[in-house]
Write a protein that holds these residues in place. Sequence first.
Motif, PDB file in Angstrom:
ATOM      1  N   ILE A   1       0.874  -1.165   0.000  1.00 28.55           N
ATOM      2  CA  ILE A   1       0.000   0.000   0.000  1.00 28.55           C
ATOM      3  C   ILE A   1       0.914   1.220   0.000  1.00 28.55           C
ATOM      4  O   ILE A   1       1.713   1.396   0.920  1.00 28.55           O
ATOM      5  CB  ILE A   1      -0.935   0.055   1.221  1.00 28.55           C
TER       6      ILE A   1
ATOM      7  N   ALA B   1      -5.833   4.385   3.855  1.00 28.51           N
ATOM      8  CA  ALA B   1      -4.726   3.442   3.632  1.00 28.51           C
ATOM      9  C   ALA B   1      -4.573   2.503   4.824  1.00 28.51           C
ATOM     10  O   ALA B   1      -4.379   1.286   4.657  1.00 28.51           O
ATOM     11  CB  ALA B   1      -3.428   4.204   3.386  1.00 28.51           C
ATOM     12  N   GLN B   2      -4.682   3.038   6.026  1.00 33.38           N
ATOM     13  CA  GLN B   2      -4.539   2.205   7.227  1.00 33.38           C
ATOM     14  C   GLN B   2      -5.679   1.200   7.339  1.00 33.38           C
ATOM     15  O   GLN B   2      -5.460   0.048   7.719  1.00 33.38           O
ATOM     16  CB  GLN B   2      -4.466   3.074   8.489  1.00 33.38           C
TER      17      GLN B   2
ATOM     18  N   TYR C   1      -4.857  -1.534   4.895  1.00 37.55           N
ATOM     19  CA  TYR C   1      -3.781  -2.354   5.458  1.00 37.55           C
ATOM     20  C   TYR C   1      -4.313  -3.300   6.539  1.00 37.55           C
ATOM     21  O   TYR C   1      -4.008  -4.491   6.544  1.00 37.55           O
ATOM     22  CB  TYR C   1      -2.686  -1.449   6.033  1.00 37.55           C
TER      23      TYR C   1
ATOM     24  N   ILE D   1       3.102  -1.109   4.110  1.00 39.05           N
ATOM     25  CA  ILE D   1       2.455   0.179   3.869  1.00 39.05           C
ATOM     26  C   ILE D   1       3.534   1.251   3.932  1.00 39.05           C
ATOM     27  O   ILE D   1       4.400   1.212   4.803  1.00 39.05           O
ATOM     28  CB  ILE D   1       1.310   0.439   4.877  1.00 39.05           C
TER      29      ILE D   1
END
Length: 176
Positions: free
Chosen positions: A5, A18-19, A22, A31
Amino acid sequence: MKSLILYSSLTGNTKKIAQSIYDTMQGEKEIKNISEVTDNNVDYEKYDIIFLGYWVDKGICDKNSKLVFENIHNKKLALFGTMGANTKGNYGINIMDKVKDVFSKDNEIVGSFICQGKIAEGLKVKYEEMLKLHPENEHIREQLKGHEESQSHPDEQDVSEAVRFTKDIMAKVSDM
């Protein structure tokens, strides 16, 4: 399956999405913020799927994302972004299409996701100053209204949709 990511985030919106991506993924994963990426410090070849996150700037992905995106080749990609405006309808679709055009045609884009995020406070100040100069400008009024509406995003619904997007992409890629 090994996943990467990469994301760019100005105000924390894209980082939040994004988190969540992930955290949803199973298997080997990494990431990274795009600001950590240089031409030679990421070996894209070792990943089966790359999720690429951007924030929208002037109707397309931010310039740091674009510089990285242009250098990725022969990969399966899943794109995700955030923007201050409402993403429903044609505007969000048009932005995702513009971002897809940034990539080399030798990549396979397996999906795209976009959601609303908070608008930076500095932009609100800019629009307030513009409205003082042009009080009749309806577009500026709409931008200020959009700023207020954006402040709760990305919200739980947006995160939930990002989780569903991730699960769908991972299932699709594992079936390929």
